[in-house]
Scaffold this active site. Sequence first.
Site, PDB file in Angstrom:
ATOM      1  N   GLY A 172       0.825  -1.211   0.000  1.00  0.00           N
ATOM      2  CA  GLY A 172       0.000   0.000   0.000  1.00  0.00           C
ATOM      3  C   GLY A 172       0.857   1.258   0.000  1.00  0.00           C
ATOM      4  O   GLY A 172       2.025   1.229  -0.396  1.00  0.00           O
ATOM      5  N   HIS A 226       4.087   2.512  -8.230  1.00  0.00           N
ATOM      6  CA  HIS A 226       3.114   1.416  -8.213  1.00  0.00           C
ATOM      7  C   HIS A 226       2.167   1.519  -9.414  1.00  0.00           C
ATOM      8  O   HIS A 226       1.796   0.509 -10.003  1.00  0.00           O
ATOM      9  CB  HIS A 226       2.283   1.454  -6.921  1.00  0.00           C
ATOM     10  CG  HIS A 226       3.047   1.139  -5.676  1.00  0.00           C
ATOM     11  ND1 HIS A 226       3.361   2.086  -4.730  1.00  0.00           N
ATOM     12  CD2 HIS A 226       3.560  -0.028  -5.208  1.00  0.00           C
ATOM     13  CE1 HIS A 226       4.019   1.517  -3.735  1.00  0.00           C
ATOM     14  NE2 HIS A 226       4.165   0.242  -4.001  1.00  0.00           N
TER      15      HIS A 226
END
Length: 289
Positions: free
Chosen positions: A39, A45
Amino acid sequence: MSNKYAKSLVVVRELDSLRRRVHDWRRDGLSVVLVPTMGALHEGHIKLMEQAKKMADRVVATIFINPKQFGPDEDFSSYPRQEADDFETLDVAGVHLLFAPEAEVMYPPGFATTISVAGISDILDGQHRDGHFIGVATVVAKLLLQSLPDIALFGEKDYQQLVLIRRFVKDLNIPVDIIGAPTVRDPDGLAMSSRNSYLSTEQRAKAPILYATITEAAAEIARSREIMVTIEQARQKLISAGFDAVDYVEARQADNLAPLKSTSDSGRVLAAVRLGHTRLIDNVAVPTR
Ligand code: PAF
């Protein structure tokens, strides 16, 4: 269980739901790529998710801040947690499924198995982060076996992690292709990382010197073939630049991280430094001549 933040992203927290969906896709002839994360998603990402979308019909991301890969003095409790933003990011990126398990799903009472990859776990970062790679190998093996994707994608920024994962996947005959994705950098060269948010303005200004130094060292190794001297010069440069500690700067063979003895082997320069409490790692390929 669907989540209120998601438009088309499906969020599941239980193992059965993950398994069922991936199984159904694969039964229908669709290929599946897994992108594990902890996360605190950033541009790096997003690039991983974009690459993943080109590689398979369905993209499964995971978010799990794995307690087993943090040492007792590390930042597990302060690691950035921003689930709502992450859901939105994955949704916009076109990820199909997110597995975001609670710790009890990954490590139910009585959990007692770990995976240790001899050699690779004990060098470089392994010498500075006791037990870290056992935690990484254990959780990644679980995520691969839980989802059984065709492909799993990992950023090259964590290069030692990538080599470690390739090793145990081969050793344990886990039927998945492990693919490394190029490091995504800020315009000044700093590798993107969720931990960059810890840096003060002054530290952030110093941080890109890490990439500049190892890039210069890699080019110099390719040019002069003087591996040890060049690495020592790089260490001195990092110390002079005012990093609070230089955990290591080393030239290693790209495929197994054994010391690089000759430039006829494909090489990688890897380094880890500290700015205050923040640890930065980075690595670059030694250019081929
Ligand atoms: O690279 C990371 O974010 C983590 O180490 C990983 C691979 C998700 C395992 O927890």
